[in-house]
Design a protein around this motif. Sequence first.
Motif, short mmCIF file in Angstrom:
data_model
loop_
_atom_site.label_atom_id
_atom_site.label_comp_id
_atom_site.label_asym_id
_atom_site.label_seq_id
_atom_site.Cartn_x
_atom_site.Cartn_y
_atom_site.Cartn_z
N VAL A 82 0.85 -1.19 0.00
CA VAL A 82 0.00 0.00 0.00
C VAL A 82 0.88 1.24 0.00
O VAL A 82 1.85 1.34 0.76
CB VAL A 82 -0.93 0.01 1.23
CG1 VAL A 82 -1.62 1.36 1.37
CG2 VAL A 82 -1.96 -1.11 1.11
N LEU A 83 0.53 2.19 -0.86
CA LEU A 83 1.18 3.50 -0.90
C LEU A 83 0.07 4.52 -0.66
O LEU A 83 -0.75 4.77 -1.54
CB LEU A 83 1.84 3.72 -2.26
CG LEU A 83 2.54 5.07 -2.46
CD1 LEU A 83 3.74 5.21 -1.52
CD2 LEU A 83 2.99 5.22 -3.91
N SER A 84 0.02 5.07 0.55
CA SER A 84 -1.15 5.87 0.94
C SER A 84 -0.77 7.10 1.74
O SER A 84 0.23 7.10 2.48
CB SER A 84 -2.11 5.00 1.75
OG SER A 84 -3.20 5.77 2.24
N ALA A 85 -1.61 8.14 1.62
CA ALA A 85 -1.44 9.34 2.43
C ALA A 85 -1.95 9.11 3.85
O ALA A 85 -1.60 9.85 4.77
CB ALA A 85 -2.18 10.51 1.79
N HIS A 86 -2.78 8.07 4.04
CA HIS A 86 -3.34 7.75 5.36
C HIS A 86 -2.36 6.84 6.11
O HIS A 86 -2.62 5.66 6.32
CB HIS A 86 -4.71 7.09 5.22
CG HIS A 86 -5.73 7.97 4.58
ND1 HIS A 86 -6.28 9.07 5.21
CD2 HIS A 86 -6.29 7.95 3.35
CE1 HIS A 86 -7.14 9.67 4.41
NE2 HIS A 86 -7.16 9.01 3.27
N GLY A 105 4.00 5.45 3.38
CA GLY A 105 3.26 6.69 3.25
C GLY A 105 3.67 7.44 2.00
O GLY A 105 4.79 7.32 1.52
N LYS A 106 2.76 8.24 1.46
CA LYS A 106 3.07 9.00 0.25
C LYS A 106 4.05 10.13 0.53
O LYS A 106 4.54 10.76 -0.42
CB LYS A 106 1.78 9.55 -0.37
CG LYS A 106 0.98 8.48 -1.12
CD LYS A 106 -0.12 9.08 -1.96
CE LYS A 106 -0.78 8.01 -2.82
NZ LYS A 106 -1.86 8.55 -3.67
N ASP A 107 4.33 10.38 1.79
CA ASP A 107 5.34 11.38 2.13
C ASP A 107 6.72 10.76 2.32
O ASP A 107 7.66 11.42 2.74
CB ASP A 107 4.94 12.13 3.40
CG ASP A 107 4.76 11.20 4.60
OD1 ASP A 107 4.72 9.97 4.40
OD2 ASP A 107 4.66 11.71 5.72
#
Length: 214
Positions: A82-86, A105-107
């Motif tokens: 998973v590549l997510s901002a959450h 994380g997307k960051d």
Amino acid sequence: MGISILLADDHALIALGIKKILETMPDYEMVGHMQNGREVILYLEKENQVDVLVLDLNMPVMDGMQLLSYLNRNYPDLKKMVLSAHHTQSTMEICRNLGVNGFVGKDACFEAFQEAIEVIADGGEYFQPLSINKNIQNGHRNCLYQKLRVEYSLSDRETEIIQLILNQIETKQIAKNLNLSPLTVKTHRKNIFRKLKVHNVAGLLGLIKEHPGL
């Protein structure tokens, strides 16, 4: 061909960035970019070879959580990241329960993404740690099941059962694990869903996704 990467994300800029990163990794190749979970399923049903699926959680038509539930049942051996901002502890825990091999994380920096892909492709797991500040801020409150218990006045038994539900354990197996009758487990499930105001497991996953602070 080297290690094949399939991306599921409805943002064109993210897709372009991932493609550029993979171009710096000689043994890896992005074989496709899907806009939603339904497109991923159609791609896999055509028996296309995929070594690692990289997916976002927020997608139209069929989101990441719904897709993971499907893949966990029908493609359990597919490696998933998973590549997510959450990027929260509770979200990572839910994804782990749905068979994910890694979460970034997307960051994250490019190096973290590259390391995650390499570890997962090699059969390992990579869950990017939360920042120190987030860990200090959240502390033990990030325990998903404890938060659900407190927030929705669940009993200890209901909390135990909800944990098994989120681990995709069927009613008969839950009953066996807890030395209960299937009817008793079904009653507990009904009460849990009533307290959380959801109708099924998909609703439960949606509740948690909508409230990442749980």
